[in-house]
Design a protein around this motif. Structure first.
Motif, PDB file in Angstrom:
ATOM      1  N   VAL A 105      36.976  38.008  50.779  1.00  0.00           N
ATOM      2  CA  VAL A 105      37.980  37.135  50.048  1.00  0.00           C
ATOM      3  C   VAL A 105      38.621  37.852  48.727  1.00  0.00           C
ATOM      4  CG1 VAL A 105      38.182  34.855  48.712  1.00  0.00           C
ATOM      5  CG2 VAL A 105      37.271  34.987  51.138  1.00  0.00           C
ATOM      6  N   ALA A 106      37.327  38.448  48.074  1.00  0.00           N
ATOM      7  CA  ALA A 106      37.674  39.113  46.692  1.00  0.00           C
ATOM      8  C   ALA A 106      38.578  40.167  47.082  1.00  0.00           C
ATOM      9  CB  ALA A 106      36.326  39.696  46.183  1.00  0.00           C
ATOM     10  N   TRP A 107      38.194  40.925  48.250  1.00  0.00           N
ATOM     11  CA  TRP A 107      39.092  42.056  48.542  1.00  0.00           C
ATOM     12  C   TRP A 107      40.622  41.778  48.615  1.00  0.00           C
ATOM     13  CZ3 TRP A 107      41.622  43.217  53.070  1.00  0.00           C
ATOM     14  CH2 TRP A 107      42.407  44.267  53.139  1.00  0.00           C
ATOM     15  N   ALA A 108      40.593  40.527  49.318  1.00  0.00           N
ATOM     16  CA  ALA A 108      41.965  39.918  49.850  1.00  0.00           C
ATOM     17  C   ALA A 108      42.623  39.533  48.392  1.00  0.00           C
ATOM     18  CB  ALA A 108      42.045  38.900  50.859  1.00  0.00           C
ATOM     19  N   ALA A 109      41.998  38.992  47.468  1.00  0.00           N
ATOM     20  CA  ALA A 109      42.562  38.317  46.288  1.00  0.00           C
ATOM     21  C   ALA A 109      43.165  39.613  45.539  1.00  0.00           C
ATOM     22  CB  ALA A 109      41.600  37.678  45.436  1.00  0.00           C
ATOM     23  N   ILE A 110      42.324  40.935  45.448  1.00  0.00           N
ATOM     24  CA  ILE A 110      42.830  41.966  44.674  1.00  0.00           C
ATOM     25  C   ILE A 110      43.860  42.675  45.298  1.00  0.00           C
ATOM     26  CG2 ILE A 110      41.781  44.287  44.013  1.00  0.00           C
ATOM     27  CD1 ILE A 110      39.138  43.184  43.577  1.00  0.00           C
ATOM     28  N   LYS A 111      43.874  42.795  46.537  1.00  0.00           N
ATOM     29  CA  LYS A 111      44.850  43.276  47.450  1.00  0.00           C
ATOM     30  C   LYS A 111      46.304  42.557  47.562  1.00  0.00           C
ATOM     31  CE  LYS A 111      46.144  46.545  50.488  1.00  0.00           C
ATOM     32  NZ  LYS A 111      46.341  48.147  50.214  1.00  0.00           N
ATOM     33  N   PHE A 112      45.970  41.497  47.731  1.00  0.00           N
ATOM     34  CA  PHE A 112      47.309  40.462  48.164  1.00  0.00           C
ATOM     35  C   PHE A 112      47.862  39.780  46.940  1.00  0.00           C
ATOM     36  CE2 PHE A 112      45.256  41.471  52.242  1.00  0.00           C
ATOM     37  CZ  PHE A 112      46.447  42.501  52.839  1.00  0.00           C
ATOM     38  N   LEU A 113      46.909  39.200  46.175  1.00  0.00           N
ATOM     39  CA  LEU A 113      47.281  38.341  45.311  1.00  0.00           C
ATOM     40  C   LEU A 113      47.467  39.052  43.825  1.00  0.00           C
ATOM     41  CD1 LEU A 113      45.163  35.228  46.128  1.00  0.00           C
ATOM     42  CD2 LEU A 113      47.531  35.570  46.691  1.00  0.00           C
ATOM     43  N   GLY A 114      47.098  39.996  43.682  1.00  0.00           N
ATOM     44  CA  GLY A 114      47.346  41.064  42.403  1.00  0.00           C
ATOM     45  C   GLY A 114      46.340  40.588  41.438  1.00  0.00           C
ATOM     46  N   VAL A 115      44.887  40.002  41.786  1.00  0.00           N
ATOM     47  CA  VAL A 115      44.028  40.106  40.991  1.00  0.00           C
ATOM     48  C   VAL A 115      43.400  41.296  40.378  1.00  0.00           C
ATOM     49  CG1 VAL A 115      41.549  39.023  40.609  1.00  0.00           C
ATOM     50  CG2 VAL A 115      43.369  37.741  42.007  1.00  0.00           C
TER      51      VAL A 115
ATOM     52  N   MET B 286      41.005  44.221  39.017  1.00  0.00           N
ATOM     53  CA  MET B 286      39.599  44.527  39.354  1.00  0.00           C
ATOM     54  C   MET B 286      38.727  44.165  38.397  1.00  0.00           C
ATOM     55  SD  MET B 286      37.530  45.964  41.624  1.00  0.00           S
ATOM     56  CE  MET B 286      38.249  47.143  42.712  1.00  0.00           C
ATOM     57  N   TRP B 287      38.989  44.209  37.104  1.00  0.00           N
ATOM     58  CA  TRP B 287      38.095  44.016  35.951  1.00  0.00           C
ATOM     59  C   TRP B 287      37.806  42.501  36.226  1.00  0.00           C
ATOM     60  CZ3 TRP B 287      39.215  40.490  32.210  1.00  0.00           C
ATOM     61  CH2 TRP B 287      40.656  40.009  32.007  1.00  0.00           C
ATOM     62  N   VAL B 288      38.992  41.616  36.456  1.00  0.00           N
ATOM     63  CA  VAL B 288      38.527  40.056  36.704  1.00  0.00           C
ATOM     64  C   VAL B 288      37.686  39.835  37.464  1.00  0.00           C
ATOM     65  CG1 VAL B 288      39.585  37.900  37.083  1.00  0.00           C
ATOM     66  CG2 VAL B 288      40.902  39.719  35.526  1.00  0.00           C
ATOM     67  N   ALA B 289      37.635  40.440  38.941  1.00  0.00           N
ATOM     68  CA  ALA B 289      36.890  40.449  39.861  1.00  0.00           C
ATOM     69  C   ALA B 289      35.392  40.744  39.577  1.00  0.00           C
ATOM     70  CB  ALA B 289      36.980  40.974  40.986  1.00  0.00           C
ATOM     71  N   VAL B 290      35.263  41.935  38.700  1.00  0.00           N
ATOM     72  CA  VAL B 290      33.927  42.360  38.276  1.00  0.00           C
ATOM     73  C   VAL B 290      33.227  41.320  37.118  1.00  0.00           C
ATOM     74  CG1 VAL B 290      32.737  44.036  36.780  1.00  0.00           C
ATOM     75  CG2 VAL B 290      34.505  44.761  38.555  1.00  0.00           C
ATOM     76  N   VAL B 291      34.106  40.623  36.266  1.00  0.00           N
ATOM     77  CA  VAL B 291      33.603  39.605  35.669  1.00  0.00           C
ATOM     78  C   VAL B 291      33.334  38.617  36.190  1.00  0.00           C
ATOM     79  CG1 VAL B 291      34.283  38.068  33.575  1.00  0.00           C
ATOM     80  CG2 VAL B 291      35.042  40.482  33.436  1.00  0.00           C
ATOM     81  N   ILE B 292      33.740  38.045  37.091  1.00  0.00           N
ATOM     82  CA  ILE B 292      33.538  36.841  37.836  1.00  0.00           C
ATOM     83  C   ILE B 292      32.074  37.139  38.457  1.00  0.00           C
ATOM     84  CG2 ILE B 292      33.992  35.361  40.006  1.00  0.00           C
ATOM     85  CD1 ILE B 292      37.076  35.706  39.206  1.00  0.00           C
ATOM     86  N   ALA B 293      31.933  38.526  39.133  1.00  0.00           N
ATOM     87  CA  ALA B 293      30.661  38.797  39.892  1.00  0.00           C
ATOM     88  C   ALA B 293      29.625  38.801  38.832  1.00  0.00           C
ATOM     89  CB  ALA B 293      30.969  40.112  40.697  1.00  0.00           C
ATOM     90  N   LEU B 294      29.684  39.484  37.939  1.00  0.00           N
ATOM     91  CA  LEU B 294      28.720  39.419  36.744  1.00  0.00           C
ATOM     92  C   LEU B 294      28.088  37.928  36.385  1.00  0.00           C
ATOM     93  CD1 LEU B 294      29.762  42.441  34.639  1.00  0.00           C
ATOM     94  CD2 LEU B 294      27.856  42.341  35.981  1.00  0.00           C
ATOM     95  N   PHE B 295      29.415  37.092  36.105  1.00  0.00           N
ATOM     96  CA  PHE B 295      29.031  35.607  35.971  1.00  0.00           C
ATOM     97  C   PHE B 295      28.176  35.117  36.935  1.00  0.00           C
ATOM     98  CE2 PHE B 295      30.076  31.361  35.947  1.00  0.00           C
ATOM     99  CZ  PHE B 295      29.664  30.787  34.705  1.00  0.00           C
ATOM    100  N   GLY B 296      28.523  35.353  38.301  1.00  0.00           N
ATOM    101  CA  GLY B 296      27.811  34.774  39.282  1.00  0.00           C
ATOM    102  C   GLY B 296      26.140  35.278  39.164  1.00  0.00           C
ATOM    103  N   PHE B 297      26.011  36.965  38.810  1.00  0.00           N
ATOM    104  CA  PHE B 297      24.609  37.138  38.811  1.00  0.00           C
ATOM    105  C   PHE B 297      23.855  36.652  37.650  1.00  0.00           C
ATOM    106  CE2 PHE B 297      26.434  40.947  41.076  1.00  0.00           C
ATOM    107  CZ  PHE B 297      25.441  40.890  42.174  1.00  0.00           C
TER     108      PHE B 297
END
Length: 64
Positions: free
Chosen positions: A14-24, A26-37
């Motif tokens: 889902v994260a890959w698809a959001a980056i690839k197709f929705l224009g999210v 990469m730094w936003v995805a990294v921040v969200i992942a760090l928040f989860g950790f």
């Protein structure tokens, strides 16, 4: 036929698809992942895990 996929694989797809197709970005995805950790090391972790297991059970149709 039953197919078993780890939840982390599904979320990664889902994260890959959001980056690839929705224009999210990469730094936003990294921040969200760090928040989860960071969130996993708080007192909310057991409630999140329980809610996730319940949600997966509803999707899978488990009647427990």
């Amino acid at each position: 036929m039953t197919v078993s996929l780890p939840l982390v694989f599904v979320l990664g797809a889902v994260a890959w698809a959001a980056i690839k197709f929705l224009g999210v970005r990469m730094w936003v995805a990294v921040v969200i992942a760090l928040f989860g950790f960071w969130l996993s090391h708080t007192f909310l972790a057991p409630a999140i895990e329980s809610g996730t297991r319940s949600g997966v059970g509803v999707v899978n149709g488990d009647n427990r």
